[in-house]
Write a protein that holds these residues in place. Structure first.
Motif, PDB file in Angstrom:
ATOM      1  N   ALA A 121       0.824  -1.206   0.000  1.00 38.14           N
ATOM      2  CA  ALA A 121       0.000   0.000   0.000  1.00 38.14           C
ATOM      3  C   ALA A 121       0.859   1.257   0.000  1.00 38.14           C
ATOM      4  CB  ALA A 121      -0.929  -0.007   1.215  1.00 38.14           C
ATOM      5  N   LEU A 122       1.940   1.260   0.783  1.00 39.81           N
ATOM      6  CA  LEU A 122       2.836   2.409   0.811  1.00 39.81           C
ATOM      7  C   LEU A 122       3.453   2.664  -0.557  1.00 39.81           C
ATOM      8  CD1 LEU A 122       4.733   1.853   4.178  1.00 39.81           C
ATOM      9  CD2 LEU A 122       3.230   3.767   3.635  1.00 39.81           C
ATOM     10  N   MET A 123       3.872   1.603  -1.218  1.00 38.34           N
ATOM     11  CA  MET A 123       4.529   1.756  -2.512  1.00 38.34           C
ATOM     12  C   MET A 123       3.535   2.079  -3.628  1.00 38.34           C
ATOM     13  SD  MET A 123       7.694   1.546  -1.879  1.00 38.34           S
ATOM     14  CE  MET A 123       8.980   0.774  -2.840  1.00 38.34           C
ATOM     15  N   LEU A 124       2.292   1.638  -3.475  1.00 31.18           N
ATOM     16  CA  LEU A 124       1.256   2.050  -4.421  1.00 31.18           C
ATOM     17  C   LEU A 124       1.024   3.557  -4.321  1.00 31.18           C
ATOM     18  CD1 LEU A 124      -1.237  -0.900  -3.945  1.00 31.18           C
ATOM     19  CD2 LEU A 124      -0.170  -0.283  -6.112  1.00 31.18           C
ATOM     20  N   SER A 125       1.048   4.075  -3.097  1.00 33.30           N
ATOM     21  CA  SER A 125       0.916   5.507  -2.894  1.00 33.30           C
ATOM     22  C   SER A 125       2.051   6.255  -3.587  1.00 33.30           C
ATOM     23  CB  SER A 125       0.920   5.831  -1.391  1.00 33.30           C
ATOM     24  OG  SER A 125       0.957   7.222  -1.167  1.00 33.30           O
ATOM     25  N   ILE A 126       3.262   5.747  -3.448  1.00 29.11           N
ATOM     26  CA  ILE A 126       4.417   6.375  -4.099  1.00 29.11           C
ATOM     27  C   ILE A 126       4.280   6.308  -5.621  1.00 29.11           C
ATOM     28  CG2 ILE A 126       6.897   6.070  -4.529  1.00 29.11           C
ATOM     29  CD1 ILE A 126       7.183   5.406  -1.539  1.00 29.11           C
ATOM     30  N   GLY A 127       3.767   5.200  -6.121  1.00 27.86           N
ATOM     31  CA  GLY A 127       3.551   5.067  -7.559  1.00 27.86           C
ATOM     32  C   GLY A 127       2.573   6.098  -8.085  1.00 27.86           C
ATOM     33  N   HIS A 128       1.587   6.421  -7.253  1.00 25.76           N
ATOM     34  CA  HIS A 128       0.623   7.456  -7.640  1.00 25.76           C
ATOM     35  C   HIS A 128       1.264   8.836  -7.590  1.00 25.76           C
ATOM     36  CE1 HIS A 128      -3.149   9.666  -7.951  1.00 25.76           C
ATOM     37  NE2 HIS A 128      -2.794  10.358  -6.872  1.00 25.76           N
ATOM     38  N   ASN A 184      15.018   8.975 -10.206  1.00 29.01           N
ATOM     39  CA  ASN A 184      16.264   8.280  -9.901  1.00 29.01           C
ATOM     40  C   ASN A 184      16.132   6.778 -10.183  1.00 29.01           C
ATOM     41  OD1 ASN A 184      17.932   6.660  -7.722  1.00 29.01           O
ATOM     42  ND2 ASN A 184      18.990   8.612  -8.041  1.00 29.01           N
ATOM     43  N   GLN A 185      17.047   6.258 -10.989  1.00 31.85           N
ATOM     44  CA  GLN A 185      16.948   4.869 -11.444  1.00 31.85           C
ATOM     45  C   GLN A 185      17.003   3.866 -10.298  1.00 31.85           C
ATOM     46  OE1 GLN A 185      19.422   3.746 -14.814  1.00 31.85           O
ATOM     47  NE2 GLN A 185      19.634   1.654 -14.041  1.00 31.85           N
ATOM     48  N   ARG A 186      17.867   4.118  -9.317  1.00 29.39           N
ATOM     49  CA  ARG A 186      18.023   3.157  -8.208  1.00 29.39           C
ATOM     50  C   ARG A 186      16.730   3.017  -7.425  1.00 29.39           C
ATOM     51  NH1 ARG A 186      17.998  -0.528  -5.984  1.00 29.39           N
ATOM     52  NH2 ARG A 186      19.369  -1.443  -4.407  1.00 29.39           N
ATOM     53  N   TYR A 187      16.031   4.135  -7.200  1.00 28.83           N
ATOM     54  CA  TYR A 187      14.770   4.078  -6.469  1.00 28.83           C
ATOM     55  C   TYR A 187      13.662   3.437  -7.306  1.00 28.83           C
ATOM     56  CZ  TYR A 187      16.473   6.570  -2.419  1.00 28.83           C
ATOM     57  OH  TYR A 187      17.152   6.905  -1.263  1.00 28.83           O
ATOM     58  N   VAL A 188      13.653   3.749  -8.584  1.00 25.11           N
ATOM     59  CA  VAL A 188      12.655   3.146  -9.465  1.00 25.11           C
ATOM     60  C   VAL A 188      12.830   1.631  -9.508  1.00 25.11           C
ATOM     61  CG1 VAL A 188      11.853   2.971 -11.856  1.00 25.11           C
ATOM     62  CG2 VAL A 188      12.347   5.216 -10.868  1.00 25.11           C
ATOM     63  N   LYS A 189      14.086   1.177  -9.541  1.00 29.64           N
ATOM     64  CA  LYS A 189      14.354  -0.264  -9.573  1.00 29.64           C
ATOM     65  C   LYS A 189      13.786  -0.960  -8.341  1.00 29.64           C
ATOM     66  CE  LYS A 189      18.085  -3.695  -9.708  1.00 29.64           C
ATOM     67  NZ  LYS A 189      19.555  -3.920  -9.683  1.00 29.64           N
ATOM     68  N   GLU A 190      13.999  -0.371  -7.173  1.00 31.15           N
ATOM     69  CA  GLU A 190      13.515  -1.001  -5.937  1.00 31.15           C
ATOM     70  C   GLU A 190      11.988  -0.968  -5.874  1.00 31.15           C
ATOM     71  OE1 GLU A 190      15.889  -2.967  -2.938  1.00 31.15           O
ATOM     72  OE2 GLU A 190      16.190  -2.110  -4.914  1.00 31.15           O
ATOM     73  N   TRP A 191      11.423   0.138  -6.331  1.00 30.54           N
ATOM     74  CA  TRP A 191       9.958   0.251  -6.378  1.00 30.54           C
ATOM     75  C   TRP A 191       9.375  -0.821  -7.296  1.00 30.54           C
ATOM     76  CZ3 TRP A 191       6.598   1.478 -10.472  1.00 30.54           C
ATOM     77  CH2 TRP A 191       5.273   1.749 -10.106  1.00 30.54           C
ATOM     78  N   LEU A 192      10.006  -1.015  -8.440  1.00 30.55           N
ATOM     79  CA  LEU A 192       9.542  -2.046  -9.369  1.00 30.55           C
ATOM     80  C   LEU A 192       9.626  -3.436  -8.739  1.00 30.55           C
ATOM     81  CD1 LEU A 192      11.122  -0.695 -12.665  1.00 30.55           C
ATOM     82  CD2 LEU A 192       8.665  -1.029 -12.253  1.00 30.55           C
ATOM     83  N   GLY A 193      10.645  -3.646  -7.881  1.00 27.40           N
ATOM     84  CA  GLY A 193      10.741  -4.927  -7.178  1.00 27.40           C
ATOM     85  C   GLY A 193       9.502  -5.190  -6.334  1.00 27.40           C
ATOM     86  N   THR A 194       9.010  -4.155  -5.646  1.00 27.59           N
ATOM     87  CA  THR A 194       7.777  -4.295  -4.867  1.00 27.59           C
ATOM     88  C   THR A 194       6.597  -4.573  -5.780  1.00 27.59           C
ATOM     89  OG1 THR A 194       8.607  -2.694  -3.245  1.00 27.59           O
ATOM     90  CG2 THR A 194       6.264  -3.177  -3.200  1.00 27.59           C
ATOM     91  N   MET A 195       6.514  -3.860  -6.878  1.00 25.24           N
ATOM     92  CA  MET A 195       5.373  -4.004  -7.789  1.00 25.24           C
ATOM     93  C   MET A 195       5.324  -5.386  -8.447  1.00 25.24           C
ATOM     94  SD  MET A 195       3.625  -1.248  -7.547  1.00 25.24           S
ATOM     95  CE  MET A 195       4.190  -1.079  -5.846  1.00 25.24           C
ATOM     96  N   VAL A 196       6.481  -5.937  -8.746  1.00 25.70           N
ATOM     97  CA  VAL A 196       6.520  -7.269  -9.378  1.00 25.70           C
ATOM     98  C   VAL A 196       6.178  -8.345  -8.353  1.00 25.70           C
ATOM     99  CG1 VAL A 196       8.020  -8.984 -10.468  1.00 25.70           C
ATOM    100  CG2 VAL A 196       8.111  -6.593 -11.211  1.00 25.70           C
ATOM    101  N   THR A 197       6.837  -8.309  -7.193  1.00 21.86           N
ATOM    102  CA  THR A 197       6.562  -9.334  -6.178  1.00 21.86           C
ATOM    103  C   THR A 197       5.169  -9.171  -5.589  1.00 21.86           C
ATOM    104  OG1 THR A 197       7.617  -7.968  -4.464  1.00 21.86           O
ATOM    105  CG2 THR A 197       8.995  -9.624  -5.581  1.00 21.86           C
ATOM    106  N   GLY A 198       4.617  -7.957  -5.691  1.00 23.10           N
ATOM    107  CA  GLY A 198       3.267  -7.709  -5.216  1.00 23.10           C
ATOM    108  C   GLY A 198       2.200  -7.984  -6.257  1.00 23.10           C
ATOM    109  N   LYS A 199       2.621  -8.518  -7.403  1.00 28.57           N
ATOM    110  CA  LYS A 199       1.700  -8.925  -8.488  1.00 28.57           C
ATOM    111  C   LYS A 199       0.934  -7.738  -9.081  1.00 28.57           C
ATOM    112  CE  LYS A 199       2.697 -13.274  -7.571  1.00 28.57           C
ATOM    113  NZ  LYS A 199       3.588 -13.093  -6.422  1.00 28.57           N
TER     114      LYS A 199
END
Length: 348
Positions: A19-26, A52-67
């Motif tokens: 939920a936290l990372m979905l908020s950041i995605g928005h 920033n690429q490093r932060y986007v990469k980690e965010w994408l990790g949450t989005m992928v593992t979070g389906k």
């Protein structure tokens, strides 16, 4: 049972984090950007989003593992399918859940103060909630503004024709004035007034009104505990407001006394029962009781108020409307808004 409950708790902490990372995605508009891109690499997404690429990469990790986002490991590309994007972006007409996820960080910022209240009572004032009015404006846009003309106003027979001809309208707890300004633009012959206790919200509403070049709006900082009705209105609204008032009974009486004899009051409030037992299977039960405890109830108690909370329920709402003097109260649900009741009430 033990293993099943353990799995349930693991799922809870994962989804709370998600939920936290979905908020950041928005907030970073990553979902909006991804919805317009073909399958892309981290580098391509970061450059497109100017993040920033490093932060986007980690965010994408949450989005992928979070389906949430699909990942093709053969070419290291990420994709947000259209069937998911329609629930996560600003442009689509369906409900944007990523915007609602902002409530989690907004509430979390006052956790320490809420803990103090558990020990000593009292509450946490509006001023402690950073970004509250910004997030509330987005939420109201989804549940109120998008369905205002097509779904909400038709609940009152003949109202749209009366608005076209010209009537006086008051919105209690108008926030940043999204609903008022939309109506003022659409119905230039009517006069629209918005009251809110928060100066920040009124400033935002007034600024938006000027941007829209409307001359039939008036926004005022108003504390209904200290004023008496001085003007009569033909139509009064209160969207997701009454349950967190300091004195909701007085607010409803103020509304009743401010209506013309043929006037109508329309109230949007949380779809729930006053009886906890009837809310056990509520699809948003945990969230709504949480936001009630950490905001709605607490802001009222911070001023020694009633502390009704978001889950005051239909039964209590009907009781208080009748006590204020309203008759012929009708309760409706609308297809565009899955979490609220719409009450319409008139004078005897």
């Amino acid at each position: 049972m033990g293993d099943a409950f353990s799995d349930y708790l693991i799922d809870t902490i994962n989804k709370g984090s998600l939920a936290l990372m979905l908020s950041i995605g928005h907030r970073t508009r990553l979902f909006d950007i991804l919805s317009t891109m073909p399958p892309s690499t981290v580098d391509e997404i970061s450059k497109k989003a100017k993040l920033n690429q490093r932060y986007v990469k980690e965010w994408l990790g949450t989005m992928v593992t979070g389906k949430i986002i699909d990942y093709d490991s053969s070419n290291s590309k990420f994709n947000l399918p259209k069937e998911k994007a329609q629930f996560l972006t600003r442009e689509d007409n369906l409900y944007n859940f990523s915007a609602s996820m902002q409530w989690i960080p907004v509430l979390a910022q006052v956790e320490d103060k809420i803990i103090d209240c558990f020990h000593s009572g009292g509450g946490v004032p509006y001023s402690s909630y950073n970004r509250f009015h910004e997030v509330m404006a987005e939420e109201s846009f989804q549940t109120v503004v998008t369905g205002l003309v097509d779904h909400i106003l038709p609940l009152v027979p003949g109202l749209i024709d009366r608005l076209k001809d010209g009537i006086n309208v008051l919105d209690i707890g108008c926030g940043r004035g999204k609903a008022v300004n939309i109506l003022a633009k659409k119905f230039p012959n009517s006069m629209f007034v918005g009251y809110d206790v928060a100066e920040e919200a009124i400033k935002g509403a007034t600024a938006d009104s000027k941007t829209l070049n409307t001359c039939n709006t008036l926004f005022q900082v108003q504390n209904l505990l200290t004023v008496e009705p001085t003007k009569k209105f033909d139509f009064i609204t209160a969207f997701d407001v009454i349950h967190d008032q300091i004195d909701p009974s007085r607010t409803l009486k103020f509304i009743f006394d401010s209506l013309n004899s043929s006037g109508v009051f329309l109230m949007q409030d949380i779809l729930s029962s006053t009886d906890l037992a009837k809310n056990i299977d509520h699809p948003l039960g945990p969230f709504l009781y949480t936001i009630s405890c950490m905001h709605c109830m607490s802001v009222s108690l911070s001023e020694n108020g009633a502390g009704l909370g978001a889950m005051w329920g239909k039964e209590k709402a009907l009781e208080m409307l009748r006590y204020a003097g309203f008759m012929g109260v009708e309760v409706n649900t609308l297809s565009h808004d899955f979490q609220n009741y719409y009450y319409t009430a008139s004078k005897p």
